[in-house]
Design a protein around this motif. Structure first.
Motif, short mmCIF file in Angstrom:
data_model
loop_
_atom_site.label_atom_id
_atom_site.label_comp_id
_atom_site.label_asym_id
_atom_site.label_seq_id
_atom_site.Cartn_x
_atom_site.Cartn_y
_atom_site.Cartn_z
N GLU A 17 0.83 -1.21 0.00
CA GLU A 17 0.00 0.00 0.00
C GLU A 17 0.87 1.26 0.00
O GLU A 17 0.57 2.24 -0.69
CB GLU A 17 -0.92 -0.01 1.21
N LYS A 18 1.96 1.21 0.76
CA LYS A 18 2.87 2.37 0.78
C LYS A 18 3.58 2.53 -0.57
O LYS A 18 3.82 3.66 -1.02
CB LYS A 18 3.90 2.20 1.90
N PHE A 19 3.91 1.40 -1.21
CA PHE A 19 4.51 1.48 -2.54
C PHE A 19 3.55 2.14 -3.53
O PHE A 19 3.94 3.01 -4.31
CB PHE A 19 4.89 0.08 -3.04
N PHE A 20 2.28 1.73 -3.48
CA PHE A 20 1.29 2.32 -4.36
C PHE A 20 1.14 3.82 -4.08
O PHE A 20 0.93 4.61 -5.01
CB PHE A 20 -0.06 1.62 -4.19
N GLN A 21 1.26 4.20 -2.81
CA GLN A 21 1.19 5.61 -2.46
C GLN A 21 2.36 6.38 -3.07
O GLN A 21 2.19 7.49 -3.58
CB GLN A 21 1.19 5.77 -0.94
N PHE A 23 4.14 5.39 -5.76
CA PHE A 23 3.96 5.39 -7.22
C PHE A 23 3.02 6.52 -7.64
O PHE A 23 3.30 7.29 -8.56
CB PHE A 23 3.39 4.05 -7.69
N GLY A 24 1.89 6.62 -6.94
CA GLY A 24 0.89 7.63 -7.29
C GLY A 24 1.38 9.04 -7.05
O GLY A 24 1.14 9.94 -7.86
N ALA A 25 2.09 9.25 -5.92
CA ALA A 25 2.58 10.60 -5.60
C ALA A 25 3.63 11.07 -6.59
O ALA A 25 3.60 12.22 -7.06
CB ALA A 25 3.14 10.62 -4.17
N CYS A 26 4.57 10.18 -6.95
CA CYS A 26 5.62 10.56 -7.91
C CYS A 26 5.02 10.79 -9.30
O CYS A 26 5.47 11.69 -10.02
CB CYS A 26 6.69 9.47 -7.96
N ARG A 27 4.01 10.00 -9.65
CA ARG A 27 3.33 10.22 -10.93
C ARG A 27 2.59 11.57 -10.92
O ARG A 27 2.62 12.31 -11.90
CB ARG A 27 2.34 9.08 -11.19
N PHE A 28 1.97 11.89 -9.80
CA PHE A 28 1.25 13.17 -9.67
C PHE A 28 2.22 14.35 -9.80
O PHE A 28 1.94 15.32 -10.52
CB PHE A 28 0.53 13.23 -8.32
N ILE A 29 3.37 14.26 -9.12
CA ILE A 29 4.35 15.35 -9.18
C ILE A 29 4.91 15.48 -10.59
O ILE A 29 5.12 16.60 -11.09
CB ILE A 29 5.48 15.10 -8.16
N TYR A 30 5.15 14.37 -11.26
CA TYR A 30 5.67 14.41 -12.64
C TYR A 30 4.67 15.13 -13.55
O TYR A 30 5.04 16.03 -14.32
CB TYR A 30 5.93 12.99 -13.13
N ASN A 31 3.41 14.75 -13.47
CA ASN A 31 2.38 15.36 -14.31
C ASN A 31 2.17 16.84 -13.95
O ASN A 31 1.99 17.68 -14.84
CB ASN A 31 1.06 14.60 -14.18
N TRP A 32 2.21 17.12 -12.65
CA TRP A 32 2.07 18.52 -12.20
C TRP A 32 3.23 19.37 -12.72
O TRP A 32 3.02 20.50 -13.21
CB TRP A 32 2.01 18.56 -10.67
#
Length: 373
Positions: A17-21, A23-32
Motif C-alpha cells: 500500500e505504501k509502494f502504491f502511495q 507510485f501515485g505521488a511521484c506520478r502526480f508530481i511528474y504530471n504537475w
C-alpha cells in the motif's frame, strides 16, 4: 564505472500500500511539473527550472488538498522532477518525443530513491525511507562501491523489484587494439537472429511466435469478460504472465549471445538500421519486434564499454547485401526473396546473409584503414 544490480522484493500488504502511495505521488508530481513547464512556456516564453519546481512541491504540501504528499519520501518526489528534466534534455538534444503525461493505468509503475536506503545482505532486507525493511532476495553482492540512486518498480504481473546503481570506483577500461583477425561483422535477420562474418548462424528462437497460439486463446477469453469484473482482471493477469515470460526468454537469449560475441572478439561491427521505419512493413513488423534488434545492440554496446572492446558501425544505406565480397561486383537485381546468388563476374556462390556480414566487416575496416593487417 556505474553498474546496476537488480533484486526481487517481497513486501507485506502494508508495504504494498505504501509502494502504491509512492507510485501515485511521484506520478502526480511528474504530471504537475510537466503542466507547470508547459504553462510557463506558453505564458512567459520561458521554461521553469527544476529547482523552482522543487520549491513548488513544498508549497503543495502546505496546501490542505495535498497534505498526503507528506507521507511520501520527499527525495523521491524531487526525483520525479529530475526525471522530467532528463526527458526534456532527451527531447532537445536527442530529438526524442515530447514528454507525455503519465497514466495510472500503466501496468508498470516505478519511483526513485536517491539516498538514505540501506542494504542488509545478512538478513536479506533493504530499508527504504517511509517504507521500512523490505524482504529482498540479495542473490549477489555489489562489492564496496558507492550506492547511487535505487529504483523500485512493480511489473504488470504484480512482482516488485529494486535496481541499485553502484559506482564501483573503477575507471572504464581503455579500448583494446583490434585488427582484421579479431573483428567480427554481424548482420541481424529474421530467419536467423544473427549471422557473423566467419559464417556462423545464430538461430532465431522466435519466443513470441511460439506463444502466439496460447495468447490468442487467452485474448479471446479476456474479450468475453465483463469490464470491471474480477474475472477480467484475472484474465488480464494470465496474458501479462505470458508476455513477461516471453520478455525474460528474449533477454536471457540476447545476454548469452552478446556476452559470447564480446568475449571472443576485440571489435564488433554492426549495420545502422532504421528499425522504426522497418516496423511500418506490416508483413514483417511482428517478426522484427520479436527479434528485438535494438535491445540486442544496446546489450552489445554497454558490455563493450565494460570490457574495453570496440563497436564499429556502417551506414544504413551501404549495399552490404548486393556487393560480392570477393570481387566487388554490384548485383542490383537481388530481391528479399533471393537467399542465395552467384556473382556474374567471378562466379562465387554467396549466401545472402553471410555475404552481407562479410561486407559489413570490410566496409568498417576499410573506413578504419585496417584492411590487410
Amino acid at each position: 564505472m556505474l553498474k546496476a544490480y537488480k533484486y526481487r522484493m517481497y513486501p507485506t500488504k502494508e508495504q504494498e500500500e505504501k509502494f502504491f502511495q509512492h507510485f501515485g505521488a511521484c506520478r502526480f508530481i511528474y504530471n504537475w511539473a510537466l503542466e507547470q513547464k508547459i504553462k510557463s512556456y506558453e505564458q512567459d516564453g520561458k521554461s521553469i527550472s527544476r529547482f523552482d519546481l522543487n520549491k513548488g512541491i513544498t508549497i503543495l504540501k502546505r496546501d490542505g488538498e495535498h497534505e498526503w504528499l507528506k507521507d511520501v519520501n520527499s527525495q523521491s518526489l524531487q526525483g520525479a522532477t529530475l526525471n522530467l528534466d532528463n526527458a526534456f534534455t532527451r527531447f532537445f538534444r536527442e530529438k526524442r518525443s515530447f514528454p507525455k503525461f503519465k497514466s495510472k493505468k500503466n501496468p508498470v509503475q516505478a519511483y526513485n530513491v536517491p539516498q538514505n536506503y540501506k542494504v542488509d545482505f545478512e538478513n536479506n532486507k533493504i530499508y527504504l525511507p517511509k517504507i521500512g525493511n523490505v524482504k529482498t532476495i540479495l542473490h549477489r553482492h555489489y562489492g564496496d562501491g558507492d550506492l547511487k540512486t535505487a529504483t523500485v518498480s512493480r511489473t504488470s504481473t504484480g512482482k516488485y523489484y529494486i535496481s541499485i546503481l553502484v559506482d564501483n570506483g573503477l575507471e572504464t577500461p581503455k579500448k583494446s587494439e583490434f585488427s582484421e583477425n579479431d573483428t567480427v561483422g554481424i548482420d541481424v535477420g529474421i530467419k536467423d537472429f544473427a549471422i557473423t562474418s566467419n559464417g556462423n548462424k545464430i538461430d532465431n528462437p522466435k519466443h513470441l511466435r511460439n506463444s502466439m497460439k496460447r495468447l490468442k486463446v487467452l485474448s479471446k477469453r479476456l474479450s468475453r469478460k465483463q469490464k470491471g469484473s474480477k474475472n477480467r482482471k484475472k484474465a488480464r493477469q494470465k496474458i501479462a504472465k505470458i508476455h513477461e515470460k516471453i520478455s525474460n526468454q528474449r533477454h536471457d537469449f540476447q545476454h548469452k549471445v552478446s556476452t559470447k560475441l564480446i568475449s571472443e572478439n576485440q571489435a564488433v561491427v554492426l549495420e545502422t538500421l532504421n528499425v522504426s521505419g522497418m516496423l511500418k512493413n506490416h508483413n514483417l513488423a511482428q517478426h522484427i519486434s520479436d527479434a528485438s534488434w535494438s535491445s540486442f545492440v544496446t546489450k552489445l554496446e554497454y558490455k563493450a564499454e565494460w570490457y574495453g572492446k570496440t563497436i564499429l558501425r556502417i551506414g544504413q544505406f551501404e549495399p552490404s547485401t548486393k556487393i560480392c565480397n570477393v570481387c566487388g561486383y554490384h548485383n542490383k537485381n537481388i530481391t528479399l526473396a533471393d537467399r542465395k546468388w552467384q556473382c556474374h563476374d567471378c562466379g562465387t556462390s554467396h549466401d545472402r546473409d553471410v555475404n552481407a556480414a562479410v561486407n559489413i566487416k570490410k566496409f568498417a575496416l576499410n573506413t578504419q584503414n585496417l584492411i590487410g593487417i
